[in-house]
Enzyme design. Structure first.
Site, PDB file in Angstrom:
ATOM      1  N   ASP A  32     108.232  19.505  26.243  1.00 19.07           N
ATOM      2  CA  ASP A  32     106.984  20.087  25.747  1.00 19.07           C
ATOM      3  C   ASP A  32     106.503  21.106  26.789  1.00 19.07           C
ATOM      4  O   ASP A  32     107.191  21.356  27.790  1.00 19.07           O
ATOM      5  CB  ASP A  32     105.952  18.973  25.514  1.00 19.07           C
ATOM      6  N   GLU A  34     102.756  21.731  27.711  1.00 18.25           N
ATOM      7  CA  GLU A  34     101.461  21.564  28.387  1.00 18.25           C
ATOM      8  C   GLU A  34     101.606  20.902  29.755  1.00 18.25           C
ATOM      9  O   GLU A  34     100.776  21.103  30.646  1.00 18.25           O
ATOM     10  CB  GLU A  34     100.504  20.758  27.502  1.00 18.25           C
ATOM     11  N   HIS A  84     107.844  22.306  21.694  1.00 10.54           N
ATOM     12  CA  HIS A  84     106.466  22.812  21.671  1.00 10.54           C
ATOM     13  C   HIS A  84     106.289  23.944  20.643  1.00 10.54           C
ATOM     14  O   HIS A  84     107.086  24.882  20.606  1.00 10.54           O
ATOM     15  CB  HIS A  84     106.074  23.330  23.058  1.00 10.54           C
ATOM     16  N   HIS A 128     102.209  15.732  27.947  1.00  6.40           N
ATOM     17  CA  HIS A 128     100.764  15.734  28.228  1.00  6.40           C
ATOM     18  C   HIS A 128     100.139  14.433  27.754  1.00  6.40           C
ATOM     19  O   HIS A 128     100.739  13.686  26.970  1.00  6.40           O
ATOM     20  CB  HIS A 128     100.107  16.927  27.531  1.00  6.40           C
ATOM     21  N   HIS A 140      95.912  16.254  24.089  1.00  8.61           N
ATOM     22  CA  HIS A 140      95.822  16.220  22.624  1.00  8.61           C
ATOM     23  C   HIS A 140      96.914  15.303  22.099  1.00  8.61           C
ATOM     24  O   HIS A 140      97.800  14.899  22.861  1.00  8.61           O
ATOM     25  CB  HIS A 140      95.985  17.638  22.019  1.00  8.61           C
ATOM     26  N   GLU A 159     101.753  11.232  22.460  1.00 10.71           N
ATOM     27  CA  GLU A 159     103.075  11.655  21.975  1.00 10.71           C
ATOM     28  C   GLU A 159     104.212  10.937  22.709  1.00 10.71           C
ATOM     29  O   GLU A 159     105.241  10.607  22.126  1.00 10.71           O
ATOM     30  CB  GLU A 159     103.216  13.179  22.144  1.00 10.71           C
TER      31      GLU A 159
HETATM   32 ZN   LIG Z   1     103.043  21.090  23.205  1.00  9.39          ZN
END
Ligand SMILES: [Zn+2]
Length: 296
Positions: A32, A34, A84, A128, A140, A159
């Site tokens: 990802d 972030e 992402h 993240h 998030h 996640e």
């Molecule tokens: Zn992401």
């Protein structure tokens, strides 16, 4: 004819090279953005921003450090899934040429596309923290504009937990994760203390972080990956036992309306819906469909 035969021989050779599996563990990486070193703001993770270019290069560099460590520890094969946004962030020729790259979207298993039971280990890079974590860089869960929380069998999961359960579905342990310090903490709490969690930054607030010295961060990623693969047999897969009760809380009540049209989906609160699935992976796919309906 001769040319056609040549093409067939080349294809046969390529097939043979694929079939002759090298000995050693196979590793799946989901990356990802972030939680990548250097990233502190949403504009760095959005392809329409001039700040995106450097961030996608850092993304490749974080993954490459991990890939180097995995091969040093004896990995036979490494598959990287770009996870992402558009899932086309990593510029293909910037990735370590020894690894395969799954690029593009949408994909049925999304951030976990490509994993199956033939893998020996799974690694999360640039992850993240879950929605509502303070302080954490760009926290998030799946979609900041749509989702407030996701619970499976009563446990609120980021996640890393949802995707960790997909790896666990295939009996593959998540051996390592990188991101900010808050994400590392969530990884240990959910996936188990044995995971090698490598922080590359420390959030000050949601949109500001102390970045660790770049060379030290990349060295920690490389050494972390090497250590994690060496101890993979001591790390248990994260498995959720069926039937799986999914509950999705949206940001507002209107977002719950379209998902409620799907048979079997019930309202569990003013802005949340729930359903049950006998098979975790089927439930995951249904949840993705509901989120797509909510954002429509
Ligand atoms: Zn992401």
């Amino acid at each position: 004819m001769g040319r056609i035969l040549t093409v067939f021989s080349i294809l046969a050779l390529l097939g043979a090279a694929n079939a002759a599996q090298k000995p050693g563990p196979r590793v799946f990486i989901s990356v990802d953005m972030e939680g990548i070193w250097g990233v502190v703001a949403g504009s760095q993770t959005s392809s329409d921003s001039p700040e995106y270019g450097p961030a996608r290069k850092w993304m490749a560099e974080d993954v490459n450090a991990v890939i180097a460590g995995l091969f040093e520890a004896g990995a036979a094969e490494v598959v990287v899934n770009d996870s992402h946004g558009s899932m086309r962030n990593i510029i293909a020729d910037q990735l370590d040429p020894r690894a395969s790259l799954i690029s593009g979207s949408p994909k049925p298993l999304s951030m976990m596309q490509g994993i199956d039971s033939t893998f020996d280990a799974c690694v999360f890079v640039g992850y993240h923290a879950r929605a509502g974590t303070a302080a954490a860089t760009l926290d998030h869960t799946i979609s900041g504009g749509t989702i407030r929380s996701i619970r499976i069998n009563g446990q609120e999961l980021p996640e890393l937990g949802i995707n960790g359960a997909i790896a666990g579905y295939f009996k593959v342990p998540v051996i390592m994760l990188s991101g900010d310090t808050a994400t590392c903490e969530q990884a240990r709490a959910i996936l188990g203390q044995e995971i090698v969690a490598v922080p590359v930054k420390e959030a000050v607030v949601r949109y500001a972080a102390k970045l660790y010295p770049m060379d030290e961060a990349r060295k920690a990623l490389r050494e972390g990956a090497k250590a994690a693969l060496a101890k993979r047999s001591g790390i248990a897969p994260f498995r959720l036992s069926p039937p799986c009760k999914f509950e999705v809380e949206f940001n507002n009540s209107g977002q719950a309306e379209m998902p409620l049209l799907v048979p079997g989906v019930k309202r569990t609160g003013t802005r949340s819906v729930g359903f049950s699935a006998d098979d975790f992976l089927e439930g995951f796919k249904e949840m993705r469909a509901l989120i797509a309906l909510a954002s429509a």
